[in-house]
Design an enzyme around this catalytic site. Structure first.
Site, PDB file in Angstrom:
ATOM      1  N   SER A 267      53.423 -17.255 -13.010  1.00 19.69           N
ATOM      2  CA  SER A 267      54.193 -16.995 -14.227  1.00 19.69           C
ATOM      3  C   SER A 267      53.831 -18.070 -15.250  1.00 19.69           C
ATOM      4  O   SER A 267      53.834 -19.263 -14.934  1.00 19.69           O
ATOM      5  CB  SER A 267      55.694 -17.057 -13.922  1.00 19.69           C
ATOM      6  OG  SER A 267      56.052 -16.091 -12.973  1.00 19.69           O
TER       7      SER A 267
ATOM      8  N   TRP B 133      58.835 -12.954  -5.752  1.00 16.94           N
ATOM      9  CA  TRP B 133      57.786 -12.888  -4.742  1.00 16.94           C
ATOM     10  C   TRP B 133      58.402 -13.168  -3.389  1.00 16.94           C
ATOM     11  O   TRP B 133      59.484 -13.728  -3.285  1.00 16.94           O
ATOM     12  CB  TRP B 133      56.689 -13.907  -5.045  1.00 16.94           C
ATOM     13  CG  TRP B 133      57.195 -15.306  -5.190  1.00 16.94           C
ATOM     14  CD1 TRP B 133      57.387 -16.223  -4.199  1.00 16.94           C
ATOM     15  CD2 TRP B 133      57.584 -15.955  -6.417  1.00 16.94           C
ATOM     16  NE1 TRP B 133      57.866 -17.402  -4.727  1.00 16.94           N
ATOM     17  CE2 TRP B 133      58.002 -17.272  -6.090  1.00 16.94           C
ATOM     18  CE3 TRP B 133      57.619 -15.557  -7.761  1.00 16.94           C
ATOM     19  CZ2 TRP B 133      58.439 -18.184  -7.036  1.00 16.94           C
ATOM     20  CZ3 TRP B 133      58.061 -16.477  -8.708  1.00 16.94           C
ATOM     21  CH2 TRP B 133      58.462 -17.760  -8.348  1.00 16.94           C
TER      22      TRP B 133
ATOM     23  N   CYS C 286      64.045 -15.202 -11.384  1.00 13.89           N
ATOM     24  CA  CYS C 286      62.678 -15.540 -10.993  1.00 13.89           C
ATOM     25  C   CYS C 286      62.698 -16.403  -9.740  1.00 13.89           C
ATOM     26  O   CYS C 286      63.407 -17.409  -9.684  1.00 13.89           O
ATOM     27  CB  CYS C 286      61.952 -16.268 -12.124  1.00 13.89           C
ATOM     28  SG  CYS C 286      60.216 -16.615 -11.740  1.00 13.89           S
TER      29      CYS C 286
ATOM     30  N   ASP D  64      61.283 -11.302 -11.692  1.00 13.47           N
ATOM     31  CA  ASP D  64      59.900 -11.720 -11.456  1.00 13.47           C
ATOM     32  C   ASP D  64      59.951 -12.473 -10.134  1.00 13.47           C
ATOM     33  O   ASP D  64      60.205 -13.669 -10.098  1.00 13.47           O
ATOM     34  CB  ASP D  64      59.428 -12.628 -12.597  1.00 13.47           C
ATOM     35  CG  ASP D  64      57.964 -13.023 -12.443  1.00 13.47           C
ATOM     36  OD1 ASP D  64      57.329 -12.595 -11.464  1.00 13.47           O
ATOM     37  OD2 ASP D  64      57.454 -13.768 -13.299  1.00 13.47           O
TER      38      ASP D  64
END
Length: 639
Positions: free
Chosen positions: A454, A638, A591, A636
């Site tokens: 990012s 992961w 995030c 966002d």
């Protein structure tokens, strides 16, 4: 911070009773940056124009997969939607499998062919289309499958009644839209009249994707044999896809030295820059952000002056790393080869679009450094193919067993390869009887993939610079070895003083966007390096305010441990947070870790809607889902 009031216009709420040095340092850093952006009046540097380049006319290519299949005698085509290379790898394995069943297969990128020809597949006897489809982001198609996805959506009148198909989906259960693309392709093809000859396979990368694929594949091929009335040949020997050519007198100007696409593209840079033509950005800043603790948190700045590269806050920067030279040298030693021999691996199928597994001609050293993944545990197909080169029968048996779907084999692979984090070098070291030829090893290893970060800056403030905030990955395995993250350790060693260190990179667009109206409040939640995109968001909001725009509340929650965010949201600020969301049209941004943090924060919002908004859990869940649909709740994340 007063629990009943949210300061204006910018705050960073940090709740961590331990107050580590890193927490305090990052908090101070953010405040310092905000102040700096308010005070700074420097105008963006102009970006120079490029001279017009003479580009050769594009070569004609075959866009008809039907004609190619007829010409080459293929009856199975395996399309892949791949972002990181795994779906492409699975597609190649399935295409290769077909040969063992008396059929001929080809792997195909849907971006390269006219998918409107699917209705013509019935022109080929015993034809079958297999789709290995990965899901990217929040339920989206991968970049190379976007056109195919659009075609499926737009063509309601398409008649696919002559199409035999099956789908294997690749996804991750920690994401809300688990395997959405694979599920969509499977349902949509059936809606258009196609005949499913085997059930949809669901691969979960949060569990064991390789195991999911093997289990599905071992049931799939017998179903294919039954459907088409064919039998397996019984030939389990290795089938080579490429043949080795050693170059002894080749001009070294014709040899690839790490370029991703065009030869010499790193010497003569030509825009536009993308995944096949990355820009070599100079590293201008590389510093450690934290002074205490075991982790190394780094801040890098990449200079993109003159590149014509544009980015927006929330986008990702993709970088192409290189493997540690020490690992590469050890591989050469263990295999007893000269790594500087110039070679090509040429596809035995001359009609294939994929002429080489990586840019050729090149050296083994370049291939192992720039093009091949040598640090991740190898997949079972690699072990299966390499087993023939083990002189110890017990080693051969164990390697083939690990590639099977038997409970014993699965357990052995999980324990000996995955849990122990054994990469290919560790396997060769711990299995001395295994001596594969390096060319076959290079054929089997997957491609080294770009890493995505990012962007931690705003182009409004830094039009010629891209910032990265990342933690260096380093850990000890069960075997006592120290494994290092490929990209983060490579970036860490990009020295600045007296050096011109460069990073091949390009921009990947994101849906993680600030609201169109600057007056809308934003709520940002990001533990650890989840702070990265919010640094760009804060810069941009500061710049907008400097331009005289009306800027809404800008709230950021940050802590090193995500459960602190969860409890802080619930116990301290639920009333003002609900007011921002429900009454003032705030946009929420999450995030970080998808497996735990993102789910727990979502639960926190459910409970805020229940406690403050007076909703039931069902109503609260629907409320948050509507925020997502409207683009007011963005993630966002992961795993």
């Amino acid at each position: 911070v007063d629990a009943q009031r949210i300061p204006h216009p910018f705050i960073s709420v940090e709740y961590n009773p331990l107050f580590s040095h890193l927490d305090l340092f990052l908090f101070s850093l953010i405040i310092g940056l905000v102040v700096y952006w308010f005070m700074s009046r420097k105008k963006p540097e102009p970006i120079p124009e490029f001279k017009k380049l003479d580009t050769p006319a594009p070569s004609t290519r075959e866009t008809s997969f039907i004609e190619k299949m007829k010409k080459t005698g293929k009856n199975i085509i395996v399309f892949y939607g791949s972002q990181t290379g795994t779906a492409e790898e699975f597609a190649n394995r399935l295409a290769k499998d077909a040969q063992r069943y008396g059929m001929k297969g080809m792997a195909a990128d849907p971006e390269e062919y006219s998918m409107g020809e699917l209705s013509r597949l019935s022109e080929i006897p015993n034809a079958l289309a297999i789709f290995c489809m990965a899901t990217y982001g929040e339920g989206d198609p991968t970049d190379n499958a976007q056109d195919f996805y659009d075609w499926l959506q737009e063509n309601d009148d398409e008649d696919l009644s002559g199409l035999n198909f099956t789908v294997f989906a690749l996804g991750n259960k920690t994401y809300e839209h688990y395997n959405a693309m694979g599920k969509y392709v499977d349902k949509r093809l059936e809606d258009l009249g196609a005949k499913r000859i085997f059930d949809l396979g669901l691969g979960d990368d949060d569990g064991n994707l390789e195991e999911d694929f093997i289990s599905w594949r071992e049931q799939f091929w017998p179903a294919v044999c039954e459907h088409f009335g064919v039998e397996a040949s019984g030939d389990e020997s290795s089938i080579r896809q490429y043949e080795l050519k050693v170059h002894t007198d080749l001009n070294m100007n014709k040899v690839y030295t790490g370029e991703i696409g065009r030869l010499k593209s790193f010497e003569v840079q030509k825009p536009p820059f993308d995944s096949k033509n990355p820009f070599l950005a100079t590293v201008t800043v590389n510093r450690r952000l934290n002074k205490g603790g075991d982790r190394h948190l780094m801040h890098l700045e990449l200079d993109i002056t003159g590149s014509k590269i544009r980015y927006e806050s929330g986008d990702h920067v993709a970088v192409f790393p290189t493997n540690d030279s020490a690992l590469v040298n050890k591989l050469g030693e263990v295999l007893g080869v000269d790594l500087d021999v110039v070679i090509s691996l040429n596809n035995l199928d001359e009609e294939s679009n994929k002429k080489h597994p990586f840019p050729c001609p090149t050296t083994y050293r370049t291939a192992l450094t720039h093009y091949l993944d040598i640090t991740n545990p190898p997949r079972t197909n690699v072990l299966y193919e390499l087993a023939q080169y083990a002189s110890d029968p017990k080693d051969q048996e164990n390697m083939r067993k690990m590639a099977s779907s038997s409970p014993e084999g699965k357990s052995l692979y999980q324990n000996w390869v995955l849990d122990a984090c054994r990469n290919i070098l560790a396997i060769l070291e711990d299995m001395p009887s295994l001596k594969p030829p390096i060319d076959h090893l290079c054929e089997l290893l997957p491609r080294l993939q770009a890493r995505y970060y990012s962007i931690a800056s705003s182009s409004k403030v830094h039009p010629n610079s891209i910032h990265i905030c990342a933690v260096v990955v380093e850990y000890q395995t069960k075997t006592g070895r120290v494994n290092k993250g490929v990209a983060t350790n490579w970036l860490k060693n990009k020295l600045v003083n007296g050096h011109k260190s460069t990073v091949p990179m390009y921009i990947r667009k994101s849906q993680f966007r600030l609201p169109f109206k600057a007056s809308n409040p934003v709520i940002m939640i990001g533990p650890g390096t989840g702070i990265a995109p919010f640094m760009g968001f804060i810069q941009e909001r500061g710049w907008l305010k400097q331009q005289g725009k009306e800027v809404g509340e800008t709230v950021m929650f940050f802590a090193m441990q995500h459960f602190l965010l969860f409890s802080f949201l619930l116990s301290k600020l639920k009333e003002p947070i609900w007011k921002l969301i429900h009454s003032e049209n705030a946009h929420i941004y999450i995030c970080g870790d998808a497996r735990n943090m993102a789910k727990d924060v979502q639960l926190a919002f459910y409970e805020i809607a229940e406690e403050v908004g007076g909703m039931t859990r069902t109503q609260a869940t629907d409320y948050v889902k509507k925020l997502m649909t409207k683009g007011r709740y963005s993630q966002d994340v992961w795993s």
